[in-house]
Design a protein around this motif. Structure first.
Motif, PDB file in Angstrom:
ATOM      1  N   THR A  18     -59.024  46.184  49.901  1.00  0.00           N
ATOM      2  CA  THR A  18     -59.445  45.186  50.896  1.00  0.00           C
ATOM      3  C   THR A  18     -60.591  44.344  50.343  1.00  0.00           C
ATOM      4  O   THR A  18     -60.593  43.121  50.464  1.00  0.00           O
ATOM      5  CB  THR A  18     -59.876  45.886  52.207  1.00  0.00           C
ATOM      6  N   GLU A  22     -60.569  40.381  49.665  1.00  0.00           N
ATOM      7  CA  GLU A  22     -61.490  39.522  50.421  1.00  0.00           C
ATOM      8  C   GLU A  22     -62.439  38.747  49.511  1.00  0.00           C
ATOM      9  O   GLU A  22     -63.101  37.821  49.959  1.00  0.00           O
ATOM     10  CB  GLU A  22     -62.285  40.364  51.421  1.00  0.00           C
TER      11      GLU A  22
ATOM     12  N   TYR B 139     -54.718  36.122  55.143  1.00  0.00           N
ATOM     13  CA  TYR B 139     -55.344  37.103  56.031  1.00  0.00           C
ATOM     14  C   TYR B 139     -56.675  37.607  55.467  1.00  0.00           C
ATOM     15  O   TYR B 139     -57.694  37.595  56.147  1.00  0.00           O
ATOM     16  CB  TYR B 139     -54.392  38.284  56.254  1.00  0.00           C
ATOM     17  N   HIS B 140     -56.667  38.030  54.214  1.00  0.00           N
ATOM     18  CA  HIS B 140     -57.869  38.648  53.647  1.00  0.00           C
ATOM     19  C   HIS B 140     -58.874  37.631  53.117  1.00  0.00           C
ATOM     20  O   HIS B 140     -60.045  37.695  53.459  1.00  0.00           O
ATOM     21  CB  HIS B 140     -57.489  39.626  52.526  1.00  0.00           C
ATOM     22  N   GLN B 141     -58.412  36.698  52.294  1.00  0.00           N
ATOM     23  CA  GLN B 141     -59.372  35.764  51.694  1.00  0.00           C
ATOM     24  C   GLN B 141     -59.772  34.663  52.678  1.00  0.00           C
ATOM     25  O   GLN B 141     -60.940  34.338  52.816  1.00  0.00           O
ATOM     26  CB  GLN B 141     -58.772  35.131  50.440  1.00  0.00           C
ATOM     27  N   GLU B 142     -58.782  34.092  53.358  1.00  0.00           N
ATOM     28  CA  GLU B 142     -59.068  32.955  54.238  1.00  0.00           C
ATOM     29  C   GLU B 142     -59.405  33.373  55.670  1.00  0.00           C
ATOM     30  O   GLU B 142     -59.732  32.521  56.499  1.00  0.00           O
ATOM     31  CB  GLU B 142     -57.873  31.999  54.241  1.00  0.00           C
ATOM     32  N   GLU B 143     -59.296  34.648  55.949  1.00  0.00           N
ATOM     33  CA  GLU B 143     -59.637  35.217  57.252  1.00  0.00           C
ATOM     34  C   GLU B 143     -58.934  34.512  58.413  1.00  0.00           C
ATOM     35  O   GLU B 143     -59.529  34.230  59.446  1.00  0.00           O
ATOM     36  CB  GLU B 143     -61.162  35.185  57.451  1.00  0.00           C
ATOM     37  N   ARG B 144     -57.651  34.214  58.205  1.00  0.00           N
ATOM     38  CA  ARG B 144     -56.850  33.607  59.264  1.00  0.00           C
ATOM     39  C   ARG B 144     -56.275  34.731  60.134  1.00  0.00           C
ATOM     40  O   ARG B 144     -55.966  35.810  59.611  1.00  0.00           O
ATOM     41  CB  ARG B 144     -55.694  32.778  58.694  1.00  0.00           C
ATOM     42  N   SER B 145     -56.124  34.439  61.424  1.00  0.00           N
ATOM     43  CA  SER B 145     -55.568  35.453  62.319  1.00  0.00           C
ATOM     44  C   SER B 145     -54.040  35.520  62.152  1.00  0.00           C
ATOM     45  O   SER B 145     -53.445  34.625  61.544  1.00  0.00           O
ATOM     46  CB  SER B 145     -55.892  35.099  63.764  1.00  0.00           C
TER      47      SER B 145
END
Lengths: 108, 187
Positions: A18, A22, B139-145
């Motif tokens: 994760t 990220e 999802y992870h890098q761009e933090e989109r729902s």
């Protein structure tokens, strides 16, 4: 999808995975990229706008010709009935509405 | 340009260039050349420019930008794949990848240095299918729902969930396999 949807184990590997996902990869924005791209877009824009304007004009002209033709044919018709006139006017109004809508809608 | 009165196109590019470059770089992998990345980013913004008259809000534009970036990356990926068929997709059903994977490499994986681990993740990310990779990056890098990803990819939310789960699982398994292989090589 037939893939197994069992929950992923919450272990050190999951945490590191994760974290790695990220972490955004480092990118360098070239100097003046926005200005260059905007200039390129401005340069390419006229042809697109020209096409849109031409299409809009062509649609309006076609509808205008159609309305004139409809009214002309109606006047030429021998002894037109009331129903025929009302129908003709309704059709003409419909075409006017369509023309207005087509010319005012945003161009794709 | 409906948004042009408040913002010039240059300002729009400036506001979103980081996001576009970041997304393209991650989707295309670390081996993509900077000049190529710039060309692709420019293509994304030119496509946006053509569609600008139809936008009425920032949220819609951001979603559309992600969609264009994903499409541009996929087109590029397909072109590259045609040129270089060395990569074997982990999504290939016939390759029976699940059966080949070792599960004993957890310790080895945990021992990897952070930078080495990051590099392996980047490499294995490129072996996933384009959709799986896109879902992971958004999802992870761009933090989109889930909902925003579903809108970007025009798929149902449950499909996004499934892709995300599957992609993480494949990535996890491939990491274990890679770590086991490195351990064997080292010993």
């Amino acid at each position: 999808m037939t893939y197994d949807l069992q929950p992923e184990p919450h272990d050190e590997l999951s945490r590191r995975l994760t974290h790695a996902l990220e972490t955004p990869c480092g990118v360098q924005i070239p100097h003046g990229f926005a200005a260059r791209t905007a200039a390129l877009a401005r340069h390419a824009a006229p042809s697109v706008r020209e096409r849109a304007r031409f299409s809009s004009l062509a649609i309006q002209l076609s509808f205008a010709v159609l309305i004139v033709a409809m009214l002309g044919l109606n006047l030429l018709a021998r002894r037109p009935s009331e129903v025929a006139i009302v129908t003709e006017i309704a059709l003409a109004l419909e075409f006017v509405a369509l023309t207005t809508w087509l010319s005012l809608r945003p161009h794709r | 340009m409906s948004m042009g009165s408040a913002q010039t196109f240059e300002q729009i590019v400036e506001a979103h260039q980081q996001m576009v470059f970041r997304t393209l770089a991650r989707l295309l992998g670390p081996r993509t050349e900077q000049a190529q990345l710039e060309d692709l980013a420019q293509d994304v913004f030119l496509r946006l420019f053509r569609a600008l008259p139809n936008f009425r809000g920032e949220a819609q534009m951001t979603t559309y930008l992600y969609r264009i970036a994903v499409n541009v990356a996929n087109d590029h990926w397909k072109r590259s794949r045609r040129e270089d068929n060395r990569h074997v997709s982990l999504s290939d059903n016939e390759s029976q990848w699940e059966e080949r994977l070792a599960h004993s490499g957890l310790d080895a994986c945990e021992q990897l240095e952070a930078s080495e681990f990051q590099q392996i993740v980047e490499d294995n990310l490129q072996r996933l299918s384009p959709t799986e990779r896109t879902v992971l990056v958004l999802y992870h890098q761009e933090e989109r729902s889930y909902e925003q990803i579903a809108q970007t990819l025009t798929v149902p939310i449950n499909t996004v969930r499934t892709h995300l789960h599957r992609a993480r699982k494949k990535l996890r398994e491939s990491l274990l396999q890679t770590a086991s292989a490195s351990k064997v090589k080292a010993s």
